[in-house]
Design an enzyme around this catalytic site. Structure first.
Site, short mmCIF file in Angstrom:
data_model
loop_
_atom_site.label_atom_id
_atom_site.label_comp_id
_atom_site.label_asym_id
_atom_site.label_seq_id
_atom_site.Cartn_x
_atom_site.Cartn_y
_atom_site.Cartn_z
N SER A 171 -42.40 -2.33 -42.59
CA SER A 171 -41.70 -1.59 -43.53
C SER A 171 -40.18 -1.27 -43.06
O SER A 171 -39.82 -1.55 -41.85
CB SER A 171 -42.10 0.00 -43.83
N THR A 172 -39.36 -1.40 -44.34
CA THR A 172 -37.99 -0.94 -43.95
C THR A 172 -37.72 0.11 -42.99
O THR A 172 -36.90 0.30 -41.98
CB THR A 172 -36.95 -0.78 -45.04
N SER A 349 12.05 0.87 -35.61
CA SER A 349 12.81 1.64 -36.65
C SER A 349 13.29 0.27 -37.58
O SER A 349 13.97 -0.54 -37.04
CB SER A 349 13.55 2.26 -36.30
N SER A 350 13.22 0.54 -38.97
CA SER A 350 13.85 -0.24 -39.81
C SER A 350 15.47 0.36 -40.02
O SER A 350 16.44 -0.43 -40.57
CB SER A 350 13.27 -0.36 -41.14
N LYS A 355 15.65 0.90 -31.27
CA LYS A 355 14.44 1.91 -30.95
C LYS A 355 13.21 1.24 -30.75
O LYS A 355 12.88 0.40 -31.46
CB LYS A 355 14.38 3.17 -32.21
#
Length: 526
Positions: A171-172, A349-350, A355
């Site tokens: 059975s499952t 960092s953009s 950084k």
């Protein structure tokens, strides 16, 4: 023998929706040959190339939720193949299944264990039905591959049927939880290996930094001297402790309910099957498995998953604590603690040129938060079980497998992309110790607590070294002071002592080069 790594990425895998009525349908009879399969609900056209069948197609219609097929967890697929293989051998042994069909099913399972046809395990990881969709998916794939091996067409279920033969005596409700437990035992191996390598990496840094005396901190305030090596060795020790706790937790997974069938009463399981299937399952997996003493209780109780999940959470949160410590110790580089340098992995960092952020420790902590959240999910799902079955085992399985997978990957990138490249700012640390008043704790037994407290306050006010003030006030001679403030006495370890409880060598090695024998559970045969 070890379980192989996951070959699919749970973050990118998409769920192949099977049915022609699905919104993301695959090509149908217009440009691809199909076969007709029928269940109790009706008929569906299934691509001839597919090894799954009508039950998998229904599940894909019903559960396009996670967009992740169960194949993203290869150890789960492999574990299911082990279960089905053991069942086929047991059924043949007791005469419940003829040798021809049993051998064909066995051969198909062996191929799946080796990694074949995993892409055919297409049902979603989140599903209703207590795992029935997964069990049906496994039955269909194994059956159709067995038919091929026999020289027959997929879908020739009059010869080998997914339910009547591949799922015979099962059975499952016993195959699914058993497969989860086996898969967790397999999957844990790589996590244990990575945690051990991570501990080795910290231990290597402990040896490298063994003679660098620094200021220890409690509650983020200066405390007493220690060595940077002691700090890193403590990281190694705590990780090794978690390896031991996880090994203890996985041992609890050895009790399974194979032979319980639907609710633990063993309905439709022939006499002798229960004993035969556990014998074959032990041989196939190499695991120390045993049949639960009370199959009704074992079928309804999923409490073991709470224990296992808790062990994963403990390991994750302790790893996150270490990651947070590294972020603090490397903070700066000019206005922070700045005692260590983490490898620069990417621009931080953009908008702020130059950084660099501690991205690897940050990622490790986020994995830990996910594991902690998964633990809550597991706890709620375990509690949600009703009467003789817990219908929420699919989300338990998904939560645990994802946690193990992410923890393994987090430990690996933590080691390779962060810990191995850490350096110490030795000169800065030495200057900090020279200016620190924390050494006053070592002088308190000699000059008295009150006098020591006054000197500490004076040193802070004048920004003068404690040692100079002690001599200036005539409390101790310079040579006496030097003996008391020797690093050996300040840190509690000889100056030439190496860090204890560490692996041989100076660097962690890649997983496939590990020679240290770990007490971990082997993968299935083949």
């Amino acid at each position: 023998m070890t379980a192989s790594n996951a070959s699919a990425d749970p973050n990118t895998a998409s769920l192949p929706l099977a049915s022609p009525t699905s919104t993301n349908q695959i090509p149908t009879s217009q440009n691809l040959p199909t076969r007709t399969e029928t269940d109790s609900i009706g008929s569906l056209e299934i691509p001839d190339t597919a090894y799954w069948g009508v039950h998998t197609a229904r599940a894909n219609e019903n559960f396009p939720i996670a967009r992740r097929p169960i194949s993203v967890y290869p150890d789960f697929v492999r574990a299911f193949a082990c279960v089905k293989q053991a069942a086929a051998r047991a059924n043949a042994e007791i005469g419940a299944l003829d040798d021809q069909r049993a051998n064909l099913i066995d051969a198909a399972c062996e191929e799946i264990k080796s990694g074949k046809l995993h892409d055919q395990f297409a049902v979603g990881v989140v599903q209703g039905g207590a795992g029935t969709s997964t069990n049906m998916n496994a039955n269909e794939v194994i059956t159709n591959r067995a038919l091929e091996i026999a020289g027959r067409s997929k879908g020739d279920y009059a010869f080998i049927h997914p339910n009547d033969h591949t799922n015979h005596s099962q059975s499952t409700n016993d195959t699914y939880p058993t497969a989860i437990k086996i898969a967790l035992a397999f999957s844990l191996q790589n996590l244990l290996g990575e945690l051990t390598l991570l501990a080795d990496a910290f231990a290597a840094k402990g040896r490298e930094f063994a003679h660098i005396v620094k200021v220890g901190r409690t509650q983020l305030q200066d405390a007493v001297p220690m060595t940077l090596g002691q700090e890193f060795n403590a990281f190694a020790t705590t990780l090794r402790e978690d390896v031991e706790r996880l090994q203890e937790a996985v041992a609890l997974l050895g009790e399974v309910n194979m032979g319980a069938t639907a609710i633990g009463t063993s309905i439709n399981a022939p006499v002798g099957y229960k004993e035969a299937v556990i014998k074959h399952l032990r041989e196939i997996t190499g695991l120390d498995l045993k049949t639960a003493g009370d199959l009704v209780e074992s079928t309804s109780d999923t409490g073991v998953f709470i224990t296992f999940s808790g062990a994963l959470k403990r390991s994750a949160l302790k790893m996150s604590k270490i990651a947070n410590d590294l972020r603090l110790l490397s903070s700066g580089p000019q206005a922070g603690i700045g005692e260590i340098n983490l490898p620069a992995r990417q621009a931080g960092s953009s908008i702020m040129p130059g950084k660099v952020n501690p991205v690897i420790p940050e990622a490790v902590s986020q994995v830990a938060y996910s594991v902690a959240g998964a633990d809550v999910t597991v706890s709620m799902a375990v509690e949600g079980g009703q009467l003789q079955l817990n219908a929420f085992e699919p989300i338990i399985a998904h939560s645990l497998f994802q946690s193990i997978t992410w923890l393994e990957r987090a430990a690996q990138t933590f080691r390779i992309n962060c810990v191995n490249g850490i350096t110490a700012n030795a000169a800065y640390i030495e200057d900090t110790v020279d200016r620190s008043v924390t050494v006053i704790t070592a002088l308190a037994p000699v000059i008295g607590y009150v006098s020591a407290a006054k000197l500490a306050k004076e040193a802070l006010a004048k920004n003068e070294p404690i040692a100079d003030l002690v001599v200036e006030h005539g409390l101790l001679e310079r040579d006496e002071l030097g003996e008391i403030l020797h690093p050996e006495r300040l840190t509690g370890m000889p100056a030439d002592d190496s860090v204890g409880n560490i692996a041989t060598g100076t660097e962690a090695v890649p997983r496939d080069e590990v020679t240290t024998e770990l007490p971990i559970i082997p993968a299935p045969e083949g």
